[in-house]
Design an enzyme around this catalytic site. Structure first.
Site, PDB file in Angstrom:
ATOM      1  N   GLY B  49       0.826  -1.200   0.000  1.00 53.87           N
ATOM      2  CA  GLY B  49       0.000   0.000   0.000  1.00 53.87           C
ATOM      3  C   GLY B  49       0.858   1.246   0.000  1.00 53.87           C
ATOM      4  O   GLY B  49       1.929   1.292   0.622  1.00 53.87           O
ATOM      5  N   GLY B  51      -0.835   4.486   0.190  1.00 48.52           N
ATOM      6  CA  GLY B  51      -1.666   5.616   0.621  1.00 48.52           C
ATOM      7  C   GLY B  51      -0.940   6.357   1.729  1.00 48.52           C
ATOM      8  O   GLY B  51       0.267   6.189   1.920  1.00 48.52           O
ATOM      9  N   LEU B  52      -1.675   7.171   2.472  1.00 43.51           N
ATOM     10  CA  LEU B  52      -1.009   7.924   3.539  1.00 43.51           C
ATOM     11  C   LEU B  52      -0.289   6.989   4.494  1.00 43.51           C
ATOM     12  O   LEU B  52       0.851   7.237   4.893  1.00 43.51           O
ATOM     13  CB  LEU B  52      -2.037   8.755   4.308  1.00 43.51           C
ATOM     14  CG  LEU B  52      -2.637   9.931   3.554  1.00 43.51           C
ATOM     15  CD1 LEU B  52      -3.454  10.787   4.504  1.00 43.51           C
ATOM     16  CD2 LEU B  52      -1.560  10.773   2.910  1.00 43.51           C
ATOM     17  N   ALA B  53      -0.919   5.882   4.857  1.00 42.11           N
ATOM     18  CA  ALA B  53      -0.294   4.972   5.815  1.00 42.11           C
ATOM     19  C   ALA B  53       0.935   4.300   5.194  1.00 42.11           C
ATOM     20  O   ALA B  53       2.013   4.305   5.783  1.00 42.11           O
ATOM     21  CB  ALA B  53      -1.313   3.933   6.274  1.00 42.11           C
ATOM     22  N   HIS B 275     -21.761   8.110   4.632  1.00 45.88           N
ATOM     23  CA  HIS B 275     -21.607   9.567   4.604  1.00 45.88           C
ATOM     24  C   HIS B 275     -22.877  10.231   4.066  1.00 45.88           C
ATOM     25  O   HIS B 275     -23.373   9.839   3.018  1.00 45.88           O
ATOM     26  CB  HIS B 275     -20.414   9.927   3.708  1.00 45.88           C
ATOM     27  CG  HIS B 275     -19.885  11.300   3.966  1.00 45.88           C
ATOM     28  ND1 HIS B 275     -20.616  12.422   3.688  1.00 45.88           N
ATOM     29  CD2 HIS B 275     -18.711  11.723   4.489  1.00 45.88           C
ATOM     30  CE1 HIS B 275     -19.902  13.489   4.022  1.00 45.88           C
ATOM     31  NE2 HIS B 275     -18.746  13.084   4.520  1.00 45.88           N
ATOM     32  N   SER B 293     -18.338  17.459  -0.152  1.00 46.15           N
ATOM     33  CA  SER B 293     -17.743  17.664   1.168  1.00 46.15           C
ATOM     34  C   SER B 293     -18.772  17.987   2.239  1.00 46.15           C
ATOM     35  O   SER B 293     -19.727  18.731   2.037  1.00 46.15           O
ATOM     36  CB  SER B 293     -16.720  18.782   1.116  1.00 46.15           C
ATOM     37  OG  SER B 293     -16.296  19.070   2.425  1.00 46.15           O
ATOM     38  N   ARG B 339     -22.361  12.440  11.174  1.00 48.03           N
ATOM     39  CA  ARG B 339     -22.679  11.767   9.924  1.00 48.03           C
ATOM     40  C   ARG B 339     -23.728  10.666  10.046  1.00 48.03           C
ATOM     41  O   ARG B 339     -24.642  10.574   9.236  1.00 48.03           O
ATOM     42  CB  ARG B 339     -21.403  11.137   9.361  1.00 48.03           C
ATOM     43  CG  ARG B 339     -20.422  12.174   8.922  1.00 48.03           C
ATOM     44  CD  ARG B 339     -19.133  11.550   8.452  1.00 48.03           C
ATOM     45  NE  ARG B 339     -18.237  12.616   8.038  1.00 48.03           N
ATOM     46  CZ  ARG B 339     -16.991  12.425   7.626  1.00 48.03           C
ATOM     47  NH1 ARG B 339     -16.480  11.212   7.589  1.00 48.03           N
ATOM     48  NH2 ARG B 339     -16.259  13.452   7.254  1.00 48.03           N
ATOM     49  N   ARG B 444     -16.261   7.127  12.843  1.00 51.17           N
ATOM     50  CA  ARG B 444     -15.083   7.985  12.744  1.00 51.17           C
ATOM     51  C   ARG B 444     -15.496   9.444  12.587  1.00 51.17           C
ATOM     52  O   ARG B 444     -16.405   9.757  11.829  1.00 51.17           O
ATOM     53  CB  ARG B 444     -14.247   7.570  11.534  1.00 51.17           C
ATOM     54  CG  ARG B 444     -13.062   8.472  11.293  1.00 51.17           C
ATOM     55  CD  ARG B 444     -12.239   7.999  10.127  1.00 51.17           C
ATOM     56  NE  ARG B 444     -12.885   8.177   8.842  1.00 51.17           N
ATOM     57  CZ  ARG B 444     -12.957   9.325   8.179  1.00 51.17           C
ATOM     58  NH1 ARG B 444     -12.470  10.434   8.698  1.00 51.17           N
ATOM     59  NH2 ARG B 444     -13.549   9.395   7.004  1.00 51.17           N
ATOM     60  N   LEU B 450      -7.125  10.741   7.963  1.00 48.95           N
ATOM     61  CA  LEU B 450      -5.834  11.184   7.435  1.00 48.95           C
ATOM     62  C   LEU B 450      -4.839  11.259   8.588  1.00 48.95           C
ATOM     63  O   LEU B 450      -3.684  10.843   8.482  1.00 48.95           O
ATOM     64  CB  LEU B 450      -5.989  12.546   6.761  1.00 48.95           C
ATOM     65  CG  LEU B 450      -6.995  12.593   5.599  1.00 48.95           C
ATOM     66  CD1 LEU B 450      -7.082  14.006   5.022  1.00 48.95           C
ATOM     67  CD2 LEU B 450      -6.624  11.608   4.498  1.00 48.95           C
TER      68      LEU B 450
HETATM   69  C1  LIG Z   1     -13.928  10.635  -1.026  1.00 47.15           C
HETATM   70  C2  LIG Z   1     -13.256  10.510   0.307  1.00 47.15           C
HETATM   71  C3  LIG Z   1     -13.008  11.633   1.068  1.00 47.15           C
HETATM   72  C4  LIG Z   1     -12.370  11.545   2.302  1.00 47.15           C
HETATM   73  N1  LIG Z   1     -12.129  12.677   3.020  1.00 47.15           N
HETATM   74  C5  LIG Z   1     -11.457  12.597   4.191  1.00 47.15           C
HETATM   75  C6  LIG Z   1     -11.108  13.780   4.912  1.00 47.15           C
HETATM   76  O1  LIG Z   1     -11.406  14.897   4.504  1.00 47.15           O
HETATM   77  N2  LIG Z   1     -10.422  13.638   6.072  1.00 47.15           N
HETATM   78  C7  LIG Z   1     -10.047  12.405   6.564  1.00 47.15           C
HETATM   79  O2  LIG Z   1      -9.410  12.348   7.599  1.00 47.15           O
HETATM   80  N3  LIG Z   1     -10.358  11.285   5.883  1.00 47.15           N
HETATM   81  C8  LIG Z   1     -11.049  11.337   4.717  1.00 47.15           C
HETATM   82  N4  LIG Z   1     -11.360  10.186   4.043  1.00 47.15           N
HETATM   83  C9  LIG Z   1     -10.845   8.900   4.532  1.00 47.15           C
HETATM   84  C10 LIG Z   1      -9.378   8.743   4.203  1.00 47.15           C
HETATM   85  O3  LIG Z   1      -9.103   9.332   2.965  1.00 47.15           O
HETATM   86  C11 LIG Z   1      -8.936   7.297   4.138  1.00 47.15           C
HETATM   87  O4  LIG Z   1      -9.411   6.590   5.225  1.00 47.15           O
HETATM   88  C12 LIG Z   1      -7.427   7.192   4.137  1.00 47.15           C
HETATM   89  O5  LIG Z   1      -6.876   8.040   3.173  1.00 47.15           O
HETATM   90  C13 LIG Z   1      -6.966   5.770   3.901  1.00 47.15           C
HETATM   91  O6  LIG Z   1      -5.579   5.749   3.759  1.00 47.15           O
HETATM   92  P1  LIG Z   1      -4.795   4.382   3.690  1.00 47.15           P
HETATM   93  O7  LIG Z   1      -3.375   4.717   3.537  1.00 47.15           O
HETATM   94  O8  LIG Z   1      -5.186   3.532   4.848  1.00 47.15           O
HETATM   95  O9  LIG Z   1      -5.367   3.631   2.395  1.00 47.15           O
HETATM   96  P2  LIG Z   1      -5.432   4.060   0.846  1.00 47.15           P
HETATM   97  O10 LIG Z   1      -5.062   5.446   0.621  1.00 47.15           O
HETATM   98  O11 LIG Z   1      -6.746   3.580   0.356  1.00 47.15           O
HETATM   99  O12 LIG Z   1      -4.292   3.194   0.185  1.00 47.15           O
HETATM  100  C14 LIG Z   1      -4.405   1.819  -0.008  1.00 47.15           C
HETATM  101  C15 LIG Z   1      -3.173   1.358  -0.741  1.00 47.15           C
HETATM  102  O13 LIG Z   1      -3.111  -0.056  -0.706  1.00 47.15           O
HETATM  103  C16 LIG Z   1      -2.920  -0.571  -1.995  1.00 47.15           C
HETATM  104  N5  LIG Z   1      -3.531  -1.897  -2.024  1.00 47.15           N
HETATM  105  C17 LIG Z   1      -4.780  -2.257  -1.641  1.00 47.15           C
HETATM  106  N6  LIG Z   1      -4.939  -3.579  -1.770  1.00 47.15           N
HETATM  107  C18 LIG Z   1      -3.773  -4.069  -2.247  1.00 47.15           C
HETATM  108  C19 LIG Z   1      -3.317  -5.362  -2.604  1.00 47.15           C
HETATM  109  N7  LIG Z   1      -4.080  -6.446  -2.450  1.00 47.15           N
HETATM  110  N8  LIG Z   1      -2.069  -5.487  -3.110  1.00 47.15           N
HETATM  111  C20 LIG Z   1      -1.249  -4.397  -3.266  1.00 47.15           C
HETATM  112  N9  LIG Z   1      -1.640  -3.165  -2.916  1.00 47.15           N
HETATM  113  C21 LIG Z   1      -2.883  -3.003  -2.420  1.00 47.15           C
HETATM  114  C22 LIG Z   1      -3.528   0.431  -2.911  1.00 47.15           C
HETATM  115  O14 LIG Z   1      -2.979   0.298  -4.185  1.00 47.15           O
HETATM  116  C23 LIG Z   1      -3.123   1.724  -2.214  1.00 47.15           C
HETATM  117  O15 LIG Z   1      -1.800   2.044  -2.566  1.00 47.15           O
HETATM  118  C24 LIG Z   1     -11.996  10.275   2.800  1.00 47.15           C
HETATM  119  C25 LIG Z   1     -12.248   9.132   2.046  1.00 47.15           C
HETATM  120  C26 LIG Z   1     -12.879   9.245   0.821  1.00 47.15           C
HETATM  121  C27 LIG Z   1     -13.151   7.984   0.060  1.00 47.15           C
END
Ligand SMILES: Cc1cc2nc3c(=O)[nH]c(=O)nc-3n(C[C@H](O)[C@H](O)[C@H](O)COP(=O)(O)OP(=O)(O)OC[C@H]3O[C@@H](n4cnc5c(N)ncnc54)[C@H](O)[C@@H]3O)c2cc1C
Ligand code: FES
Lengths: 254, 646
Positions: B49, B51-53, B275, B293, B339, B444, B450
């Site tokens: 992954g 994403g932010l994490a 939401h 939003s 929400r 949440r 984030l």
């Molecule tokens: C439209 C929207 C708006 C939002 N707005 C807010 C906000 O304003 N404030 C807030 O705090 N939160 C918000 N959230 C929630 C927040 O964005 C997410 O919970 C958070 O960004 C998740 O981050 P993450 O790193 O856990 O996962 P993600 O960013 O979803 O990353 C997942 C990663 O894992 C990878 N991956 C997944 N499965 C596999 C696999 N089997 N094999 C290899 N790679 C894989 C993907 O490719 C990706 O790189 C929002 C969510 C959405 C959908």
């Protein structure tokens, strides 16, 4: 919001089984297209109809389907991301078309973006350019308190206008020289505008520009096609800023 | 005794270290075992992954010297779904001098989660929130600022203080590009190897420990093996189990689900967040629902016609014929209720036949008062990209006619169970970000996902993982180990099975049908009868899927239908577990609303006596009952009370 009537559309879609195989525009007819659908949902529908006929679906990339991830990108009737300005392919709606229209759908083409299959291209070159300097070198934990350095609002806003680039590559696809100057210019400018970015200002621009050239992107000759198709309306003035940054760095002997 | 699961005898222990909550983390991390800096590069860490994490973890670990392998499904790490977050990120900086503090953010988060989260984790999250902002600003994240050059804040998601930092409506994008930059810097330094267009399909355990993963190369179809000393899952949430959601089309549960099947417990699977402000569904072939939003509720007034079946245009419905139901039901908070409450109220209105729009499943969000009060230009500036985005999707101009909105699946609080160290029940398998269940309890708060993803990745994992590695002997595992071969064999069999039919329903059709069941019966409000039906229907549909799903093409090429087939197969199993969990939890809390458990006024009725625990499920094999393990929750600082927004 519309309901009811649907359209039948004629598509000519680029089909190519793999990277080293020949490709061709192939005609299809898709039925039952509602005006509220997005362009990609129309392609989803086509694929469902193809699967039903036991034909291979058209492969294309997409993810967020709301214009922010930069994954989608098609050349639609010769224009990257299609006829609407400031709009990604996934945001384009079928209400911009009429029943019976013929639409040509091709991948983003450029030397730097080889086709992988059908409409899917490899944009790894963008990542490699960023790896050369599209960041501020700060290790986790070493940051000063966030309000220590004030940043004028107009500077933040200008940095943000550049930072909103989604890395889709439409600028490259639209450029007659397949140049990546808008993409690189936006990143260089974002950091040049912020005080946090100053320490590496000169090496950054030089390294990123070198990598852009290595990847086989062409030179910018000010056509402005990139700005016209950019879904985030990033201005070509950022290319000018990149040039200035580059010359300053070159003069300094970086 | 339940017909669905056995109950584990021993209670689960979250491993919270001793000491007062304010100093726990600080003391704990100071006492952890460390590795010699020069030794770290011998440790291969697998991060799934970006994403932010994932990106923050991969970058931070590489900076410390580890050798990191980082995987994602998209063609570039920058496209992970974190990029779509709009509203902002919370931090207890108290820049506004409005009474915020680490303590207040902690209490708000526990309360917002309806007392179903672990206090110590939430406190640590609040404590780290400020460091996150510092880090991001140093990376060049262009957060909104005041004219004096200082950072700007807004109030978000019903919070009574202004603690949300934002970058226009693209906060997630800017934060992600910050960590993506840090990640690419480490790629350039040779400490991170990047593997885009890979999908993790299995976890490899050797002597019980997580020692590697198998991926499908999404371009060539090859099954690839990777071994390492620890595996970090940062794979995001699973709202796409509902088919239509605000998540990206590639979001999935496959990585966490396959780890569940290898022994990691799955916690609170039924806790999902719906939401309230999304563009309603317009057609049958729709692929996603777009979030509008939450901040729009600051100025928009939510209403439906007072009479059922009123199909007149909104302009023709006079003030006295409108029901501003949130203001009526919740006079203290009005349109700004949390929400879950806003979502359920909207559903109730539509179920009463008072919904609007072509499907009757929408309510109005009306800006006319705000426009009259503040002028159209002020509103335009405040919501710059949102109104045009709405117009683009629906073809209607929200400056002149009210928006239509409806709730949609958005976030999953459930996920793999982790202890205080973010480690799952499999030693060496860590889970970060939305993929774990940790900090948000049953609901949440806005702008806190984030924050959690970045706290996990930047500031927690490096300590806790290092301690684990330092306290265990390092033994190299090679990908020639039989456990890899076995796992590869089972993936090949699975792929061959999907490709064996040349007719039948497509993957998308099955996913859509599953989504319908989930939304209708395991969605915003649930009841025992419906949940039982759902379990039966999911099982029947799953059987049909495995017997008949039609996946065209081959396994040796880019084949998105094949990718989706594996994900949908996992959604069937996860969907069933969600229904079982929702059925077992005989109470309403946060986003989990059981119709049988509500007050006379229709509010959620929590049962702290019997359900103040985390429900974590253990998989024991295809023919065995799952086991429900419970981690009791104790509240020493945030005293459970009933939420009231009246
Ligand atoms: C439209 C929207 C708006 C939002 N707005 C807010 C906000 O304003 N404030 C807030 O705090 N939160 C918000 N959230 C929630 C927040 O964005 C997410 O919970 C958070 O960004 C998740 O981050 P993450 O790193 O856990 O996962 P993600 O960013 O979803 O990353 C997942 C990663 O894992 C990878 N991956 C997944 N499965 C596999 C696999 N089997 N094999 C290899 N790679 C894989 C993907 O490719 C990706 O790189 C929002 C969510 C959405 C959908
Ligand atoms: S799919 Fe994300 S921008 Fe189009």
């Amino acid at each position: 919001m519309t309901t009811g009537e649907t359209m039948t559309l004629h598509l000519k879609v680029w089909r190519q089984r793999g990277p080293d195989q020949p490709g061709a525009l192939t005609p299809y007819t898709v039925t039952g297209v509602s005006p509220d659908m997005s362009f990609l949902e129309m392609l989803d529908l086509l694929n469902e109809q193809l699967i039903e006929r036991n034909e291979l679906p058209v492969e294309f990339d997409s993810d967020c389907r709301e214009g922010i991830c930069g994954t989608c990108g098609l050349v639609i009737d010769g224009i990257a991301h299609g006829p609407k300005r400031a709009c990604t392919t996934c945001e384009l709606r079928m209400r911009n078309y009429r029943d019976g229209d013929t639409i040509t759908v091709e991948p983003f083409r450029a030397r730097g973006f080889p086709v992988l299959k059908d409409l899917v291209v490899d944009r790894g070159a963008f990542d490699r350019i960023i790896s050369k300097g599209g960041y501020i070198s700060v290790n986790t934990g070493s940051a000063p308190e966030a309000n220590t350095i004030p940043v004028p609002k107009y500077k933040t806003e200008a940095a943000m206008d550049a930072a909103i680039c989604i890395g889709c590559g439409a600028c490259v696809a639209a450029c007659p020289n397949a140049s990546a100057a808008l993409f690189v210019g936006a990143k260089v400018s974002q950091f040049a505008l912020l005080p946090q970015g100053h320490a590496e200002r000169k090496v950054r621009v030089v390294r990123m520009v070198e990598q852009m050239d290595t990847e086989g992107f062409g030179a910018c000759s000010n056509h402005g096609e990139c700005e016209a198709v950019c879904p985030k309306k990033i201005s070509i003035t950022y290319i000018a800023r990149m040039r200035r940054e580059y010359f300053k760095a070159a003069l300094a002997g970086v | 005794m339940s017909e669905w699961f056995d109950i584990g005898e021993n209670l689960l222990d979250g491993g919270v270290p001793p000491g007062a909550i304010e100093v726990k983390w600080d003391r704990y991390r100071s006492e952890m075992q460390l590795l010699a800096p020069a030794n770290k590069r011998h440790y291969r860490i697998i991060v799934v992954g970006t994403g932010l994490a994932g990106a923050s973890a991969a970058a931070s670990l590489a900076e410390l010297g580890y050798t990191v392998l980082n995987f994602c499904i998209q063609d570039s790490p920058r496209r992970a779904h974190s990029v779509a977050a709009q509203g902002g990120i919370n931090a207890a900086k108290n820049y506004q001098n409005d009474g915020d503090s680490v303590w207040r953010l902690f209490l708000d988060t526990v309360r917002g989660g309806d007392y179903r989260s672990r206090e110590a984790n939430v406190y640590r999250l609040s404590e780290l929130s400020s460091d996150i902002i510092d880090q991001c600003v140093a990376q060049g994240v262009p957060f909104a600022r005041e004219y004096g050059g200082m950072l700007s804040n807004r109030s978000f998601g019903g919070a009574q203080v202004s603690r949300t930092f934002y970058a226009r409506g693209q906060t997630g994008q800017q934060l992600l590009l910050g960590c993506y930059g840090a990640l690419m810097r480490q790629v350039n330094a040779g400490r991170v190897r990047l593997f885009p267009r890979r999908e993790m399909l299995d976890l490899v355990r050797v002597d019980g420990r997580a020692r590697g993963i198998l991926c499908r190369n999404l371009v060539t179809g090859e099954i690839e093996r990777y071994a390492g000393e620890a595996v970090l899952l940062c794979t995001g949430g699973y709202s796409t189990v509902y088919f239509l959601s605000t998540n990206a089309v590639n979001c999935n549960a496959t990585a966490i689900w396959r780890c569940y099947k290898k022994g990691a417990y799955f916690a609170n699977p039924s806790f999902t967040q719906i939401h309230p402000t999304c563009v309603p569904q317009l057609g049958e072939v729709q692929s996603k629902l777009t979030l509008m939003s939450e901040s729009l509720r600051n100025d928009g007034r939510v209403w439906v016609p007072s009479e059922p079946g009123d199909t007149r245009a909104p302009a023709n419905i006079s003030e006295s014929e409108r029901d501003y139901f949130l203001e009526r039901l919740y006079p203290a908070f009005g349109n700004l209720v949390p929400r879950d409450i806003a979502s359920r109220a909207a559903k109730k209105m539509c179920d009463e036949g008072r919904g609007v729009g072509p499907t009757g499943y929408a309510v109005y969000l009306d800006f006319s008062d705000a426009i009259e009060r503040e002028g159209i230009d002020v509103i335009r500036e405040r919501y710059n990209n949102l109104f045009p985005m709405y117009e683009e999707i629906t073809g209607e101009d929200p400056y002149h006619t009210p928006m239509m909105i409806y709730p949609a699946p958005h976030y999953t609080m459930g996920g793999l169970w982790v202890d205080y160290n973010l480690m799952s029940t499999i030693p060496g398998l860590y889970v970060l970000g939305e993929a774990n269940y940790s900090d948000h309890g049953a609901n949440r708060l806005g702008a806190s996902a984030l924050m959690q993803g970045l706290a996990d990745g930047y500031f927690i994992i490096s300590y806790t993982m290092e301690h684990f590695l330092a306290s265990n002997k390092r033994e190299q595992v090679s990908t020639d180990h039989p456990a890899f071969a076995e796992s590869e064999e089972s993936i090949r069999r699975e792929v061959a099975r999907y490709l064996s039919h040349t007719s039948g329903k497509s993957v998308k059709q099955f996913h859509w049908e599953l989504g319908r069941i989930m939304w209708d019966k395991v969605g915003m409000s649930r009841n025992a009868a419906g949940l039982r039906e759902a379990i039966g229907e999911i099982r029947a549909l799953r059987k049909e899927f495995h017997d008949h799903v039609h996946v065209p093409g081959t396994g040796e090429e880019l084949n998105k239908n094949l990718e989706m087939a594996g994900r949908v197969a996992d959604f069937f199993e996860l969907g069933e577990l969600m229904a079982i969990d929702a059925l077992h939890r005989n109470e309403s809390c946060g986003g989990h609303f059981r119709e049988e458990y509500q007050t006379e006024e229709g509010e959620a009725l929590r049962d702290d006596e019997n359900f103040s625990y985390v429900a974590a499920y253990e998989y024991r094999g295809p023919d065995q009952k799952i086991v429900l393990h419970r981690e009791p929750l104790k509240f020493r600082h945030a005293q459970p009370s009933h939420r009231s927004y009246k």
